[in-house]
Design a protein around this motif. Structure first.
Motif, PDB file in Angstrom:
ATOM      1  N   SER A  23      55.182  36.959  30.221  1.00  0.00           N
ATOM      2  CA  SER A  23      53.829  36.836  30.342  1.00  0.00           C
ATOM      3  C   SER A  23      53.294  36.830  31.779  1.00  0.00           C
ATOM      4  CB  SER A  23      53.235  35.891  29.427  1.00  0.00           C
ATOM      5  OG  SER A  23      53.522  35.867  28.191  1.00  0.00           O
ATOM      6  N   HIS A  24      52.365  37.524  32.168  1.00  0.00           N
ATOM      7  CA  HIS A  24      51.928  37.428  33.538  1.00  0.00           C
ATOM      8  C   HIS A  24      50.238  37.142  33.421  1.00  0.00           C
ATOM      9  CE1 HIS A  24      55.457  39.709  33.880  1.00  0.00           C
ATOM     10  NE2 HIS A  24      55.540  39.010  35.282  1.00  0.00           N
ATOM     11  N   ILE A  25      49.735  36.522  34.544  1.00  0.00           N
ATOM     12  CA  ILE A  25      48.366  36.147  34.679  1.00  0.00           C
ATOM     13  C   ILE A  25      47.921  36.910  36.077  1.00  0.00           C
ATOM     14  CG2 ILE A  25      46.486  34.726  34.850  1.00  0.00           C
ATOM     15  CD1 ILE A  25      47.927  32.929  33.050  1.00  0.00           C
ATOM     16  N   GLU A  26      46.794  37.444  36.165  1.00  0.00           N
ATOM     17  CA  GLU A  26      46.421  38.045  37.388  1.00  0.00           C
ATOM     18  C   GLU A  26      45.229  37.611  37.873  1.00  0.00           C
ATOM     19  OE1 GLU A  26      47.260  40.828  38.290  1.00  0.00           O
ATOM     20  OE2 GLU A  26      48.860  41.586  36.688  1.00  0.00           O
ATOM     21  N   PRO A  27      45.195  37.321  39.245  1.00  0.00           N
ATOM     22  CA  PRO A  27      43.959  36.559  39.829  1.00  0.00           C
ATOM     23  C   PRO A  27      42.774  37.268  39.854  1.00  0.00           C
ATOM     24  CG  PRO A  27      45.228  38.005  41.616  1.00  0.00           C
ATOM     25  CD  PRO A  27      46.235  37.972  40.309  1.00  0.00           C
ATOM     26  N   ARG A  28      41.648  36.714  39.702  1.00  0.00           N
ATOM     27  CA  ARG A  28      40.173  37.091  39.351  1.00  0.00           C
ATOM     28  C   ARG A  28      39.201  36.431  40.382  1.00  0.00           C
ATOM     29  NH1 ARG A  28      35.762  35.844  36.362  1.00  0.00           N
ATOM     30  NH2 ARG A  28      36.718  33.794  35.520  1.00  0.00           N
ATOM     31  N   LYS A  29      38.363  37.267  40.930  1.00  0.00           N
ATOM     32  CA  LYS A  29      37.253  36.922  41.742  1.00  0.00           C
ATOM     33  C   LYS A  29      37.983  36.161  42.922  1.00  0.00           C
ATOM     34  CE  LYS A  29      33.256  36.074  40.343  1.00  0.00           C
ATOM     35  NZ  LYS A  29      32.068  35.213  39.484  1.00  0.00           N
ATOM     36  N   TRP A  30      37.040  35.347  43.588  1.00  0.00           N
ATOM     37  CA  TRP A  30      37.443  34.291  44.698  1.00  0.00           C
ATOM     38  C   TRP A  30      38.498  33.195  44.551  1.00  0.00           C
ATOM     39  CZ3 TRP A  30      35.967  29.459  44.755  1.00  0.00           C
ATOM     40  CH2 TRP A  30      35.039  29.154  44.062  1.00  0.00           C
TER      41      TRP A  30
END
Length: 651
Positions: free
Chosen positions: A463-470
């Motif tokens: 499982s991975h999580i992507e960065p979002r916005k600033w």
């Protein structure tokens, strides 16, 4: 223009003005007026506080599967009878909405519409409150997210609440469904039908449940034990209760009977109980702070075990114990219950009380900062420069992300952030919020899903999580508790992999069993069965084990009763250390941290003197102190010089 014919009389020419009796009378009148104004103000404040307490209690009565709508309606009518006592327009609007909700659930549509119209007429309310009132006018409002838990299941129930559930196919076979159908339970089951339905559920669980090995459950032994009970079951109620208890053997918060609940238990009003430092205490009312020693002559462990067959299972024993402690006084309505208590001074007393209704809610946790309140996410800013965000639940999708983004945008320039998800029961996954604290793709753990009939046949994916916005780049203190669970447990798992995040509090609920299937039986019973679970990057399962905090801080009963929040205080301490360049490791105490040469934040004090930690918690910082050992209380009290520090500490 001044009237030239009117002459002011000097005090010296009017001796009455300076007469002692006149002066005394004038002072008496002024004092009387002053105290009258104070009394009016206090009365208004008391009424406002009383209205807020009634609204909170009504919300408690309306929350969950077993609602006490009668008690809630009485409280709400008291609130709306005098709208002037409610200072917050959102609170008054919600009181009207709750009244409409109660009428809609009783199918009194005309009365419900009237309450929604009153709610819609109130100006200055938050957008989500106004939308809720408008929605109630358009169509029956029979499901409110923060009152009706288990969002996906309840949404389906809400959509068909006024429809007649389909009749079960009693002559058919059991099958597995991705989504739960709305079915009525069959009645007057024969002994043969009971056995066939029982064996069908036993078999489906055996082939579909994912956590047998994780929890060391011997399902064959469980099956033999329950099979032996079948011959003694003669009624439908006993059969469905047995099926409830069978599923409870999984000890899984996310496995349940979709269309059956045991008979509601009634408790003692105005005597809420909770657990502190592994002991049960009364938390409100005349006996607040008294420890509960026994119920009907049973010890607390024995009483908890007696409740186990009638309370839904929890994935961890710590979470079940808390739930059971909150239900210690529960039983049949109007039955007496004997309670043995011990006061803080050691005095014991046994009371005989009568069960009826639901217990009033315990006082909620308060923070000393003005909050901007939204539907799910509240936020504020301390004078110290620290930001505070409280996520009450994840029972929303895009709206929670939108509210969180709004909160974080407002707190972008803060020196550190406290993110509070204590007692957050979960809802939907919110990796997008975790992404606000990442600068690159992060590996957060493993997801397991059942892919065969054998207990160890599981498919594992990363499982991975992507960065979002600033990215928020200041240090974050994530506050968690033993009732932080489900999607909140998953959120904690993700946040643990974000840089500059320290988790503080107690080990989470540990209910993260992932996806599920539904067993549909010929008798109409629909059973949710977990068929997966999550683990961290070291392959340690969050189901059962929970997320262990970096820094463990527990709240005592005295902390709770006096409004003292040691978890929040420790979070402030950690963020202060981080801001000043300190390094705090799990288990390390701030007393070891050097802020600058010769000045330590710690316990350097003479015997009997207030600790430095005490003054820091009050928002003070040391300007200068000495190691001189004082010999008198007066000299001890003056051992340090302090100055108020609003830059780093709330208060």
């Amino acid at each position: 223009m001044r009237n030239s014919h009117v002459r002011r009389i000097p005090r010296s020419e009017n001796p009455d003005l300076g007469h002692p009796a006149i002066t005394t009378m004038r002072n008496f009148v002024f004092a009387t007026l002053f105290f009258a104004i104070v009394l009016i103000f206090c009365a208004h404040a008391a009424n406002a506080g009383d209205a807020s307490a009634k609204l909170q209690e009504a919300r408690h009565f309306l929350t969950g599967d077993h609602k006490d709508t009668g008690a809630a309606k009485k409280l709400l009518l008291d609130v709306v009878q005098d709208p002037g006592q409610v200072q917050d327009p959102d609170s008054l609007c919600m009181a009207y909405i709750y009244l409409g909700y109660i009428e809609d659930r009783d199918k009194n549509r005309e009365a419900a519409t009237g309450w929604y119209a009153k709610a819609a007429a109130i100006g200055g309310t938050a957008p989500f409150v106004a939308e809720l009132a408008a929605s109630g006018i358009k169509q029956p409002l029979v499901w409110i997210r923060h009152l009706d838990s288990d969002a996906a299941r309840e949404e389906q129930k809400a959509a068909g609440l006024h429809k007649t559930p389909a009749q079960p196919n009693r002559g058919g076979k059991a099958y597995i469904a991705k989504d739960p159908p709305e079915l009525a339970l069959a009645t007057n089951l024969s002994a043969n039908e009971r056995r066939e339905n029982f064996e069908a559920l036993l078999s489906i669980i055996d082939a579909s449940y994912a956590d047998f090995e994780l929890k060391s459950i011997d399902w064959q032994q469980v099956g033999r034990r329950y099979t032996a009970r079948l011959d003694s079951i003669t009624t439908d109620d006993d059969f469905y209760l047995t099926m409830f208890q069978l599923v409870n053997e999984l000890k899984d918060t996310h496995s349940w009977l979709n269309n059956y609940h045991p008979a509601a238990l009634f408790t003692v009003r105005d005597m809420p109980i909770d657990i502190f430092e592994n002991r049960p205490f009364i938390v409100a009312g005349d006996k607040a702070g008294w420890e509960v020693l026994a119920i009907d002559g049973m010890t607390i462990p024995d009483r908890i075990e007696s409740l186990r067959p009638f309370i839904s299972a929890r994935s961890s024993e710590r979470a079940f114990r808390r739930e059971a402690v909150r239900s210690l006084l529960a039983g049949k309505e109007l039955e007496p219950v004997s309670v043995t208590l011990r006061s803080p001074q050691g005095q014991t007393e046994t009371l005989t009380l009568k069960r009826g209704g639901r217990s009033s809610p315990a006082p909620s946790r308060q923070v000393s900062v003005m909050l901007t309140k939204q539907q799910f996410v509240d936020f504020g800013r301390y004078p110290s420069g620290l930001g505070y965000i409280h996520i009450r639940s994840f029972n929303g999708r895009k709206e929670i992300t939108k509210e969180f983004d709004s909160a974080l945008d407002s707190l972008r320039d803060t020196s550190g952030l406290i993110l509070d998800i204590r007692d957050n029961p979960g809802g939907f996954n919110h990796d997008d919020i975790v992404g606000r604290f990442l600068h690159k793709r992060a590996f957060v753990g493993y997801s397991y899903t059942k892919n065969g009939v054998q207990h160890n046949q599981l498919n594992r994916i990363k499982s991975h999580i992507e960065p979002r916005k600033w990215e928020y780049k200041r240090h974050v203190a994530l506050l968690i508790s033993d009732m932080t669970g489900s999607a909140a447990d998953l959120f904690t798992l993700g946040m643990r992999k974000a840089p500059r995040v320290t988790t503080i509090g107690t080990t989470t609920h540990g209910n993260l069993s992932g996806s599920a299937i539904y067993a549909v039986l010929p008798c109409g019973l629909v059973v949710r069965i977990s068929n997966g679970y999550f683990s961290d990057t070291k392959d340690r399962s969050i189901e059962v084990n929970g997320n262990v905090p970096d820094i463990t801080v527990e709240t005592s009963i005295q902390d709770y009763l006096h409004g003292h929040d040691p978890v929040l205080e420790r979070a402030c301490e950690v963020l202060l250390l981080s801001e000043r360049g300190g390094c705090l490791k799990p288990g390390e105490h701030a007393s070891t941290f050097q802020t600058k040469p010769g000045i330590a934040l710690g316990q350097i004090r003479s015997p009997g003197a207030p600790s430095l930690r005490f003054f820091i918690a009050q928002g003070w910082e040391p300007q200068q102190f000495t190691r001189r050992i004082a010999t008198t209380p007066r000299r001890r009290a003056g051992l340090y010089r302090w100055r108020r520090c609003s830059r780093f500490w709330p208060g």
